[in-house]
Design a protein around this motif. Structure first.
Motif, PDB file in Angstrom:
ATOM      1  N   VAL A 134       0.877  -1.123   0.017  1.00 62.73           N
ATOM      2  CA  VAL A 134       0.080   0.204   0.021  1.00 62.73           C
ATOM      3  C   VAL A 134       0.860   1.261  -0.021  1.00 62.73           C
ATOM      4  O   VAL A 134       1.854   1.405   0.835  1.00 62.73           O
ATOM      5  CB  VAL A 134      -0.850   0.041   1.441  1.00 62.73           C
ATOM      6  CG1 VAL A 134      -1.610   1.573   1.430  1.00 62.73           C
ATOM      7  CG2 VAL A 134      -1.969  -1.217   1.058  1.00 62.73           C
ATOM      8  N   THR A 135       0.495   2.197  -0.901  1.00 65.34           N
ATOM      9  CA  THR A 135       1.501   3.240  -0.926  1.00 65.34           C
ATOM     10  C   THR A 135       0.769   4.161  -0.570  1.00 65.34           C
ATOM     11  O   THR A 135       1.476   5.579  -0.579  1.00 65.34           O
ATOM     12  CB  THR A 135       2.025   3.691  -2.431  1.00 65.34           C
ATOM     13  OG1 THR A 135       1.040   3.488  -3.469  1.00 65.34           O
ATOM     14  CG2 THR A 135       3.108   2.525  -2.852  1.00 65.34           C
ATOM     15  N   GLY A 136      -0.312   4.388  -0.353  1.00 64.99           N
ATOM     16  CA  GLY A 136      -1.247   5.617  -0.092  1.00 64.99           C
ATOM     17  C   GLY A 136      -2.749   5.323   0.379  1.00 64.99           C
ATOM     18  O   GLY A 136      -3.252   4.461  -0.108  1.00 64.99           O
ATOM     19  N   LEU A 137      -3.188   6.183   1.332  1.00 65.73           N
ATOM     20  CA  LEU A 137      -4.713   5.926   1.708  1.00 65.73           C
ATOM     21  C   LEU A 137      -4.962   7.396   1.749  1.00 65.73           C
ATOM     22  O   LEU A 137      -4.561   8.368   2.661  1.00 65.73           O
ATOM     23  CB  LEU A 137      -4.659   5.311   3.223  1.00 65.73           C
ATOM     24  CG  LEU A 137      -6.303   5.577   3.731  1.00 65.73           C
ATOM     25  CD1 LEU A 137      -7.154   4.817   2.911  1.00 65.73           C
ATOM     26  CD2 LEU A 137      -6.287   4.800   5.110  1.00 65.73           C
ATOM     27  N   VAL A 138      -6.126   7.621   0.904  1.00 65.71           N
ATOM     28  CA  VAL A 138      -6.522   9.400   0.895  1.00 65.71           C
ATOM     29  C   VAL A 138      -8.023   9.620   0.853  1.00 65.71           C
ATOM     30  O   VAL A 138      -8.435   8.634   0.415  1.00 65.71           O
ATOM     31  CB  VAL A 138      -5.944  10.208  -0.543  1.00 65.71           C
ATOM     32  CG1 VAL A 138      -4.277  10.265  -0.393  1.00 65.71           C
ATOM     33  CG2 VAL A 138      -6.057   9.472  -1.663  1.00 65.71           C
ATOM     34  N   GLU A 139      -8.370  10.644   1.341  1.00 63.55           N
ATOM     35  CA  GLU A 139      -9.682  11.177   1.248  1.00 63.55           C
ATOM     36  C   GLU A 139      -9.836  11.584  -0.372  1.00 63.55           C
ATOM     37  O   GLU A 139      -8.981  12.112  -0.556  1.00 63.55           O
ATOM     38  CB  GLU A 139      -9.858  12.127   2.127  1.00 63.55           C
ATOM     39  CG  GLU A 139      -9.669  11.791   3.609  1.00 63.55           C
ATOM     40  CD  GLU A 139     -11.275  11.087   4.376  1.00 63.55           C
ATOM     41  OE1 GLU A 139     -12.404  11.261   3.945  1.00 63.55           O
ATOM     42  OE2 GLU A 139     -10.844  10.419   5.137  1.00 63.55           O
ATOM     43  N   THR A 140     -10.846  11.022  -0.767  1.00 64.73           N
ATOM     44  CA  THR A 140     -11.278  11.336  -2.150  1.00 64.73           C
ATOM     45  C   THR A 140     -11.070  13.076  -2.483  1.00 64.73           C
ATOM     46  O   THR A 140     -10.652  13.519  -3.378  1.00 64.73           O
ATOM     47  CB  THR A 140     -12.420  10.850  -2.891  1.00 64.73           C
ATOM     48  OG1 THR A 140     -12.272   9.378  -2.521  1.00 64.73           O
ATOM     49  CG2 THR A 140     -12.588  11.078  -4.337  1.00 64.73           C
ATOM     50  N   ARG A 141     -11.844  13.702  -1.393  1.00 64.22           N
ATOM     51  CA  ARG A 141     -12.103  15.099  -1.659  1.00 64.22           C
ATOM     52  C   ARG A 141     -10.778  15.854  -1.726  1.00 64.22           C
ATOM     53  O   ARG A 141     -10.526  16.802  -2.149  1.00 64.22           O
ATOM     54  CB  ARG A 141     -12.857  15.571  -0.963  1.00 64.22           C
ATOM     55  CG  ARG A 141     -12.738  15.656   0.633  1.00 64.22           C
ATOM     56  CD  ARG A 141     -13.762  16.380   1.498  1.00 64.22           C
ATOM     57  NE  ARG A 141     -13.592  16.000   2.780  1.00 64.22           N
ATOM     58  CZ  ARG A 141     -13.766  15.099   3.750  1.00 64.22           C
ATOM     59  NH1 ARG A 141     -14.893  14.329   2.993  1.00 64.22           N
ATOM     60  NH2 ARG A 141     -13.622  14.827   4.848  1.00 64.22           N
ATOM     61  N   ASP A 142      -9.594  15.175  -1.047  1.00 61.89           N
ATOM     62  CA  ASP A 142      -8.348  15.829  -0.742  1.00 61.89           C
ATOM     63  C   ASP A 142      -7.346  15.486  -1.847  1.00 61.89           C
ATOM     64  O   ASP A 142      -6.232  15.786  -1.876  1.00 61.89           O
ATOM     65  CB  ASP A 142      -7.648  15.274   0.415  1.00 61.89           C
ATOM     66  CG  ASP A 142      -8.619  15.797   1.486  1.00 61.89           C
ATOM     67  OD1 ASP A 142      -9.432  16.773   1.452  1.00 61.89           O
ATOM     68  OD2 ASP A 142      -8.537  15.276   2.867  1.00 61.89           O
ATOM     69  N   THR A 143      -7.655  14.766  -2.931  1.00 64.21           N
ATOM     70  CA  THR A 143      -6.863  14.211  -4.064  1.00 64.21           C
ATOM     71  C   THR A 143      -7.381  14.807  -5.491  1.00 64.21           C
ATOM     72  O   THR A 143      -8.217  15.366  -5.780  1.00 64.21           O
ATOM     73  CB  THR A 143      -6.348  12.821  -3.812  1.00 64.21           C
ATOM     74  OG1 THR A 143      -5.402  12.535  -4.678  1.00 64.21           O
ATOM     75  CG2 THR A 143      -7.887  12.124  -4.509  1.00 64.21           C
ATOM     76  N   ASP A 144      -6.357  14.417  -6.435  1.00 66.47           N
ATOM     77  CA  ASP A 144      -6.664  14.710  -7.749  1.00 66.47           C
ATOM     78  C   ASP A 144      -5.917  13.447  -8.678  1.00 66.47           C
ATOM     79  O   ASP A 144      -5.272  12.826  -8.298  1.00 66.47           O
ATOM     80  CB  ASP A 144      -6.174  16.103  -8.070  1.00 66.47           C
ATOM     81  CG  ASP A 144      -4.785  16.294  -7.974  1.00 66.47           C
ATOM     82  OD1 ASP A 144      -4.043  15.487  -8.107  1.00 66.47           O
ATOM     83  OD2 ASP A 144      -4.467  17.430  -7.734  1.00 66.47           O
TER      84      ASP A 144
END
Ligand SMILES: Nc1ncnc2c1ncn2[C@@H]1O[C@H](COP(=O)(O)OP(=O)(O)OP(=O)(O)O)[C@@H](O)[C@H]1O
Ligand SMILES: [Mg+2]
Length: 511
Positions: A218-228
């Motif tokens: 796993v290289t990342g876990l992000v909230e969708t609204r904070d990413t692009d």
């Protein structure tokens, strides 16, 4: 906080590959959780572990807070886990109803209680607006319908944790919108949805959170609204991805393919192509846009000798090849990337190497008279594995060991590696990751820049728009639009694709 699913420190190895390396993955009830990552990253493996198809070498799984050991899919289903696989698992000769109830059949006096089964199906299909006809045979369905049957089957089994492995890869934009509506409805009922896709726009449109995998980790876990898109692509492939395609001006040469008044019928005997005419020139990429199911599949099949034309002709470099066999066409320099890689593209039981030389093994330099040159075959196939970045410990493994996207790269490598004079590419980037799409697009453009011809059939409008020198639009078996690449907007093309607008035959240049 308690999770619907909590997978902790999962490790799963295959000979020579750590497919999941100490992976932690958590999904909440009521959330749509996107799982993304490059081809071979380990997404399908992780989900197969959750669905009981693989046992992890180590790690823990909790479902709704309870630690569980999942030995087989049967047990996963009992725990409320349902999975719609990357490659559908329906039985084509059975009806929708029979497929849905398979393995969990209501019976009366040892007979299938068809009435009860039908009622149960209709109830679920109404509740979620999953339109299906329970009596239809699965082989008659479109892929969008098959998808709905797969979801219905999972819901019929009581799934409240639903895994969808690349569910939109084969859907039309309308079907995707429809699917998203269904998924939102399921999430509102506190069900947990795990959604695997390579389409970053979809990730942004539908998910609440995103877990990114690369190379088994796993290289990342992000909230969708904070990413692009840029950030997701970087997390996936470990570098920046160029979404724009660089293309030099076109230098078209002579005509290589001419299709005139082509007619054919589909599997049900209904007209699929109605007087289709166009040409492809050397040094040109001709894109065929259209909503899937408007004759593109049949067109590609006729051009490759897999379906008979009922009228009209196909000329290749001036020679009539309308009746030529598929092998004959290949020998003339036409290569074909089929849209359905599992049915037409790869032999799963053969090794990766064998698949790579399937069309050429009997020709020099790979063979001399009846003798195969095994060293040359190995050298050639290894070079393709490297060039196309097919992820595998060795090309001596069966093709079935490859991840979905790497199977697609295998087909591309075979079909493009031989530098064909004419490439007919149907949905070439379906199921491949953003990094591989960038590479494949460059390869297609380089082929054209070296003066070869390309016919590109794709349901991805972005792909058609950014690669094509000329764009044809198909609607209900006819060419209804003909544009110079770069001269038409996406919205305008959309109107032609939906049949709202059409050109007069005289406006279609090559007719
Ligand atoms: N049955 C198997 N035998 C051997 N190796 C396997 C098997 N299944 C998967 N692998 C390997 O495990 C790795 C992860 O594969 P997986 O199918 O999980 O990738 P993925 O993330 O789903 O990729 P894709 O986006 O291409 O579908 C790959 O290197 C693949 O070759
Ligand atoms: Mg996969």
């Amino acid at each position: 906080m308690s999770y619907a699913v909590e997978m902790t420190s999962i490790t799963k190895e295959f000979p020579g590959v750590v497919a999941n390396d100490n992976v932690t993955f958590q999904v909440r009830g009521g959330e749509i959780h996107a799982l993304v990552g490059e081809n071979g990253a380990g997404k399908t493996t992780l989900m197969n572990v959750l669905y009981g198809l693989y046992r992890p070498d180590s790690g823990q799984i909790k479902v709704r807070g309870q630690e569980v050991t999942i030995h087989d899919p049967h047990q996963a289903i009992e725990l409320g886990v349902g999975m719609v696989h990357q490659h559908f698992m329906l039985v084509p000769s059975l009806t929708v109803m029979e497929n849905v109830v398979l393995g969990k059949t209501p019976t009366r006096f040892a007979l299938i209680d068809a009435r009860q089964a039908n009622e149960a199906i209709m109830e679920i299909s109404e509740q979620y607006s999953l339109a299906v006809n329970p009596q239809a045979k699965v082989y008659e369905l479109s892929v969008g319908e098959m998808q709905r049957v797969e979801i219905l089957k999972a819901l019929y089994r009581g799934a409240d944790i639903l895994i969808l492995d690349e569910p939109t890869a084969v859907l039309t934009p309308q079907e995707t919108t429809e699917l998203f509506r269904i998924l939102r409805g399921l999430a509102e009922q506190e069900r947990a949805i795990i959604f695997i896709t390579h389409k970053l726009k979809e990730v942004l449109a539908i998910s609440d959170r995103v877990t990114v995998m690369r190379n088994g980790e796993v290289t990342g876990l992000v909230e969708t609204r904070d990413t692009d898109e840029q950030e997701l692509a970087r997390l996936m492939v470990g570098r920046d991805v160029v979404f724009r395609v660089e293309k030099s001006p076109v230098k078209v040469g002579e005509e290589i393919l001419r299709v005139a008044n082509l007619h054919t019928v589909d599997d049900r005997g209904l007209p699929a192509l109605k007087s289709v005419s166009f040409c492809v020139r050397l040094g040109q990429i001709v894109g065929v846009a259209g909503v899937e199911g408007n004759g593109q599949t049949e067109l590609v099949e006729v051009l490759n000798g897999l379906r008979r034309a009922t009228d009209g002709s196909v000329h290749y470099r001036g020679t009539d090849v309308t009746q030529a066999s598929p092998r004959k066409r290949r020998e003339l320099g036409i290569s074909h990337i089929p849209e359905d890689r599992l049915r037409l593209g790869v032999n799963l039981d053969c090794t990766i190497e064998e698949n790579l030389v399937l069309n050429t093994y009997y020709q020099p330099p790979l063979a001399r008279s009846i003798f195969l040159n095994l060293n040359k075959i190995e050298e050639y196939s290894d070079s393709l594995v490297e060039r196309f970045n097919i992820i595998t410990p060795t090309s001596k493994l069966p093709a079935s060991s490859l991840s979905g996207g790497n199977m697609q790269k295998l087909v591309l490598a075979r079909e493009m590696g031989g530098d064909p004079d004419l490439l007919i590419a149907a949905q070439p980037t379906r199921g491949v990751d953003v990094g591989a799409i960038e590479y494949i697009h460059q390869q297609i453009i380089q082929l054209r820049d070296r003066g070869h011809g390309v016919l590109l059939v794709s349901a991805e409008l972005d792909e058609i728009m950014s690669l094509s020198d000329r764009i044809l639009v198909m609607y209900e078996g006819e060419i209804v639009g003909d544009f110079v690449g770069g001269s038409v907007s996406e919205e305008e093309l959309g109107l032609y694709m939906l049949g709202t607008k059409r050109m007069e035959p005289s406006e279609i240049v090559a007719s």
